[in-house]
Design a protein around this motif. Structure first.
Motif, PDB file in Angstrom:
ATOM      1  N   ASP A 229       0.830  -1.211   0.000  1.00 59.30           N
ATOM      2  CA  ASP A 229       0.000   0.000   0.000  1.00 59.30           C
ATOM      3  C   ASP A 229       0.864   1.261   0.000  1.00 59.30           C
ATOM      4  N   ASP A 230       0.880   1.987  -1.125  1.00 57.11           N
ATOM      5  CA  ASP A 230       1.707   3.191  -1.240  1.00 57.11           C
ATOM      6  C   ASP A 230       1.252   4.300  -0.295  1.00 57.11           C
ATOM      7  N   GLY A 231      -0.049   4.442  -0.122  1.00 54.87           N
ATOM      8  CA  GLY A 231      -0.561   5.477   0.759  1.00 54.87           C
ATOM      9  C   GLY A 231      -0.122   5.269   2.199  1.00 54.87           C
ATOM     10  N   LEU A 232      -0.134   4.032   2.657  1.00 54.74           N
ATOM     11  CA  LEU A 232       0.267   3.749   4.033  1.00 54.74           C
ATOM     12  C   LEU A 232       1.780   3.758   4.189  1.00 54.74           C
ATOM     13  N   GLU A 233       2.519   3.498   3.113  1.00 56.31           N
ATOM     14  CA  GLU A 233       3.968   3.685   3.182  1.00 56.31           C
ATOM     15  C   GLU A 233       4.283   5.167   3.424  1.00 56.31           C
ATOM     16  N   PHE A 234       3.561   6.045   2.749  1.00 60.77           N
ATOM     17  CA  PHE A 234       3.714   7.480   2.975  1.00 60.77           C
ATOM     18  C   PHE A 234       3.268   7.830   4.389  1.00 60.77           C
ATOM     19  N   ASN A 235       2.158   7.260   4.825  1.00 59.83           N
ATOM     20  CA  ASN A 235       1.630   7.491   6.174  1.00 59.83           C
ATOM     21  C   ASN A 235       2.644   7.097   7.244  1.00 59.83           C
ATOM     22  N   PRO A 283      -5.763  -4.361  -8.134  1.00 63.36           N
ATOM     23  CA  PRO A 283      -5.031  -4.265  -9.409  1.00 63.36           C
ATOM     24  C   PRO A 283      -4.023  -3.122  -9.430  1.00 63.36           C
ATOM     25  N   ALA A 284      -3.053  -3.229 -10.310  1.00 63.17           N
ATOM     26  CA  ALA A 284      -2.045  -2.181 -10.493  1.00 63.17           C
ATOM     27  C   ALA A 284      -2.619  -1.085 -11.376  1.00 63.17           C
ATOM     28  N   LEU A 285      -3.628  -0.415 -10.861  1.00 64.93           N
ATOM     29  CA  LEU A 285      -4.317   0.661 -11.569  1.00 64.93           C
ATOM     30  C   LEU A 285      -4.281   1.929 -10.738  1.00 64.93           C
ATOM     31  N   SER A 286      -4.272   3.054 -11.408  1.00 60.40           N
ATOM     32  CA  SER A 286      -4.348   4.337 -10.718  1.00 60.40           C
ATOM     33  C   SER A 286      -5.775   4.868 -10.762  1.00 60.40           C
ATOM     34  N   ASP A 287      -6.027   5.912  -9.972  1.00 57.74           N
ATOM     35  CA  ASP A 287      -7.286   6.656 -10.044  1.00 57.74           C
ATOM     36  C   ASP A 287      -8.493   5.749  -9.830  1.00 57.74           C
ATOM     37  N   GLU A 295      -3.800  12.454  -7.189  1.00 59.27           N
ATOM     38  CA  GLU A 295      -3.182  12.953  -5.969  1.00 59.27           C
ATOM     39  C   GLU A 295      -3.930  12.522  -4.711  1.00 59.27           C
ATOM     40  N   GLU A 296      -5.178  12.081  -4.861  1.00 56.61           N
ATOM     41  CA  GLU A 296      -5.970  11.745  -3.683  1.00 56.61           C
ATOM     42  C   GLU A 296      -5.469  10.492  -2.974  1.00 56.61           C
ATOM     43  N   CYS A 297      -4.628   9.705  -3.621  1.00 52.86           N
ATOM     44  CA  CYS A 297      -4.089   8.497  -2.995  1.00 52.86           C
ATOM     45  C   CYS A 297      -2.573   8.461  -3.034  1.00 52.86           C
ATOM     46  N   PHE A 298      -1.947   9.644  -2.972  1.00 50.68           N
ATOM     47  CA  PHE A 298      -0.498   9.772  -2.864  1.00 50.68           C
ATOM     48  C   PHE A 298       0.244   9.239  -4.094  1.00 50.68           C
ATOM     49  N   GLU A 299      -0.453   9.087  -5.198  1.00 52.73           N
ATOM     50  CA  GLU A 299       0.204   8.538  -6.384  1.00 52.73           C
ATOM     51  C   GLU A 299       1.071   9.569  -7.099  1.00 52.73           C
ATOM     52  N   GLU A 300       0.987  10.843  -6.681  1.00 57.06           N
ATOM     53  CA  GLU A 300       1.928  11.811  -7.214  1.00 57.06           C
ATOM     54  C   GLU A 300       3.333  11.551  -6.664  1.00 57.06           C
ATOM     55  N   TYR A 301       3.416  10.825  -5.546  1.00 59.18           N
ATOM     56  CA  TYR A 301       4.707  10.462  -4.973  1.00 59.18           C
ATOM     57  C   TYR A 301       5.204   9.121  -5.500  1.00 59.18           C
ATOM     58  N   LYS A 302       4.280   8.183  -5.678  1.00 60.12           N
ATOM     59  CA  LYS A 302       4.664   6.857  -6.134  1.00 60.12           C
ATOM     60  C   LYS A 302       3.491   6.255  -6.911  1.00 60.12           C
ATOM     61  N   GLY A 308      -1.647  -4.138  -5.308  1.00 59.82           N
ATOM     62  CA  GLY A 308      -1.622  -3.747  -3.904  1.00 59.82           C
ATOM     63  C   GLY A 308      -1.174  -2.335  -3.645  1.00 59.82           C
ATOM     64  N   ASP A 309      -0.697  -1.622  -4.672  1.00 60.42           N
ATOM     65  CA  ASP A 309      -0.169  -0.265  -4.479  1.00 60.42           C
ATOM     66  C   ASP A 309      -1.247   0.753  -4.104  1.00 60.42           C
ATOM     67  N   ASN A 310      -2.388   0.676  -4.783  1.00 63.59           N
ATOM     68  CA  ASN A 310      -3.367   1.766  -4.706  1.00 63.59           C
ATOM     69  C   ASN A 310      -4.153   1.735  -3.395  1.00 63.59           C
ATOM     70  N   HIS A 311      -3.939   2.742  -2.570  1.00 66.49           N
ATOM     71  CA  HIS A 311      -4.596   2.834  -1.258  1.00 66.49           C
ATOM     72  C   HIS A 311      -6.106   3.014  -1.383  1.00 66.49           C
ATOM     73  N   CYS A 312      -6.564   3.525  -2.501  1.00 68.37           N
ATOM     74  CA  CYS A 312      -7.998   3.776  -2.683  1.00 68.37           C
ATOM     75  C   CYS A 312      -8.720   2.655  -3.412  1.00 68.37           C
ATOM     76  N   GLY A 313      -8.033   1.550  -3.701  1.00 70.20           N
ATOM     77  CA  GLY A 313      -8.630   0.513  -4.534  1.00 70.20           C
ATOM     78  C   GLY A 313      -9.299  -0.625  -3.808  1.00 70.20           C
ATOM     79  N   TYR A 314      -9.385  -0.570  -2.477  1.00 69.61           N
ATOM     80  CA  TYR A 314      -9.941  -1.697  -1.725  1.00 69.61           C
ATOM     81  C   TYR A 314     -11.414  -1.958  -2.059  1.00 69.61           C
ATOM     82  N   ILE A 315     -12.162  -0.904  -2.353  1.00 70.49           N
ATOM     83  CA  ILE A 315     -13.597  -1.095  -2.612  1.00 70.49           C
ATOM     84  C   ILE A 315     -13.920  -1.130  -4.100  1.00 70.49           C
TER      85      ILE A 315
END
Length: 343
Positions: A229-235, A283-287, A295-302, A308-315
Motif C-alpha cells: 500500500d503506497d498510501g500507508l507507506e507514505f503514512n 489491481p495495479a491501476l491508478s485513479d 493525488e488523492e491516494c499519494f500517487e503523485e509520490y509513487k 496492492g499499491d493503490n490505497h484507494c482501490g480496496y472497494i
C-alpha cells in the motif's frame, strides 16, 4: 511533538445531519456494473451536528427504516470513509462500494457514515474519534429492544475510518446496550472489516481498550491489509517523522514506533481477530474513482505499478469517462466472510 500535515484541503461543503439516497451506476458499460440494480443506500452525516441529540438520532433511524422498506432488515452494512473526503467524495465512495457489493450478489441495505475528514491530518484524527462516539450512539439506539435488536450490523472502514471504528467499539463496550431475551447471547456488531487501516498496529493488541472492545462487541473482526500500500507507506514515513528530519524537527521517540495496521498487520491481537494480506486483490491501476485525479491516494509520490499499491482501490475501481465499475477490489472477500460470520 505533534507534526502538522500541510496537505489541507480548502473545500466548502454543506454541513448538515442528512439522510440522502445515492443512486447506483446504471446504464454504463463496464465489466461489473452494467445493468446492476443498486442496493438501498442512505447516508448518515454528522458534518454539521457533531453531537446529534436523541431526537435527531430517532429521526435518523426512522428515516433509515423508511428508506429500507419500513421494517427492521435482517442485516445492514455501515461504510465509513477515510481521510480527505468532502461530502461529494464520501458519496462517491459509498456509491462505488454499493456497486461492488451488488456485483457480488449482496442485496442488503447500506448506510454510509459521513464525517468531517477533509481537514489536516491531526484534526481529522480528532474528528474521527468524535465521529465514532456519534456512530456508537446511533448503533445503540438502532439496536434497542423497541427498535431493531435482531438486525445484524456489519461495518466496513477504509484508511483513517479505522479510528472511527476504534472509537465506536470502545463506546459500545463502555456503554452496553440493553438487550431483550432474543439477543442476550449475541454481540452488538456481527462483523468488522478494516481496509487499509491507517492506525498503529499496537492499538489492536490484546488487553488494550480497543482489543477488549473487539473481543466483547464483535463476532468477527477482519483486518484486510496490503503490504504494498503506497498510501500507508507514505503514512508511515509521515507519522514517524522521517519526512521532517531534514528540516531539523525534533521527533518524539514514541512517534518512531508507528507501524500502520493496514500495511504490516499485527502480531499481538484478540482471539476473534483475523488478518489477511490482500495485495493480490488490488489491481495495479491508478485513479480508483475514475475522476482523473491521482493525488488523492499519494500517487503523485509513487504511481501504482504493481498489485496492492493503490490505497484507494480496496472497494473497487471505476473506468475513467464512463465511471462504470471495472474491478471490485477486495469486496468479493468481504462478502465471502459475511457468509461465514453470524451471531
Amino acid at each position: 511533538m505533534q507534526l502538522s500535515l500541510s496537505l489541507t484541503l480548502l473545500v466548502t461543503v454543506s454541513f448538515s445531519l442528512i439522510l440522502v439516497p445515492v443512486q447506483g451506476v446504471l446504464g454504463q458499460t463496464g465489466n461489473l456494473s452494467n445493468e446492476i440494480e443498486p442496493l438501498p443506500l442512505s447516508i448518515f452525516s454528522v458534518r454539521n451536528i457533531p453531537s446529534p441529540n436523541p431526537f435527531q438520532l430517532a429521526q435518523q433511524i426512522n428515516f433509515t427504516l423508511t428508506k429500507f422498506g419500513g421494517s427492521c432488515p435482517p442485516e445492514i452494512a455501515i461504510s465509513i470513509h477515510g481521510w480527505n473526503k468532502d461530502q461529494n467524495g464520501a458519496g462517491e465512495e459509498f456509491n462505488r462500494l454499493q456497486t461492488s457489493l451488488r456485483a457480488n450478489n449482496y442485496t442488503g441495505p447500506l448506510i454510509g457514515f459521513s464525517w468531517i475528514s477533509n481537514t489536516d491530518w491531526q484534526h481529522a484524527q480528532h474528528n474521527a474519534q468524535d465521529g465514532g462516539e456519534e456512530l456508537a450512539q446511533f448503533i445503540g439506539e438502532f439496536k434497542k429492544p423497541n427498535r431493531c435488536p435482531d438486525t445484524q450490523i456489519r461495518i466496513l472502514a477504509h484508511s483513517l475510518g479505522a479510528v472511527v471504528v476504534e472509537s465506536t467499539l470502545v463506546g459500545l463496550h463502555n456503554n452496553p446496550i440493553s438487550k431483550n431475551s432474543s439477543t442476550n447471547n449475541s454481540k452488538v456488531i456481527t462483523s468488522v472489516h478494516l481496509l487499509g487501516a491507517a492506525i498503529n498496529n499496537k492499538l489492536i493488541a490484546k488487553n488494550t481498550l480497543f482489543g477488549d472492545a473487539i473481543e466483547h462487541v464483535t463476532n468477527g473482526f477482519y483486518n484486510l491489509f496490503s503490504s504494498k500500500d503506497d498510501g500507508l507507506e507514505f503514512n508511515k514515513l509521515y507519522e514517524n517523522g522521517i519526512l521532517y528530519l531534514s528540516q531539523g524537527v525534533t521527533i518524539d521517540d514514541k512517534v518512531l514506533n508507528y507501524h500502520p495496521l493496514g500495511l504490516e498487520g499485527a502480531s499481538n491481537f484478540p482471539g476473534n481477530y483475523i488478518q489477511r494480506d490482500v495485495s493480490g486483490e488490488i489491481p495495479a491501476l491508478s485513479d480508483a474513482d475514475g475522476d482523473g485525479n491521482i493525488e488523492e491516494c499519494f500517487e503523485e509520490y509513487k504511481p501504482a505499478l504493481e498489485k496492492g499499491d493503490n490505497h484507494c482501490g480496496y472497494i473497487g475501481f471505476r473506468e475513467p469517462f464512463s465511471h462504470s465499475l471495472v474491478d471490485d477490489g477486495v469486496v468479493n472477500l468481504i462478502v465471502g466472510d459475511w457468509k461465514n460470520v453470524s451471531p
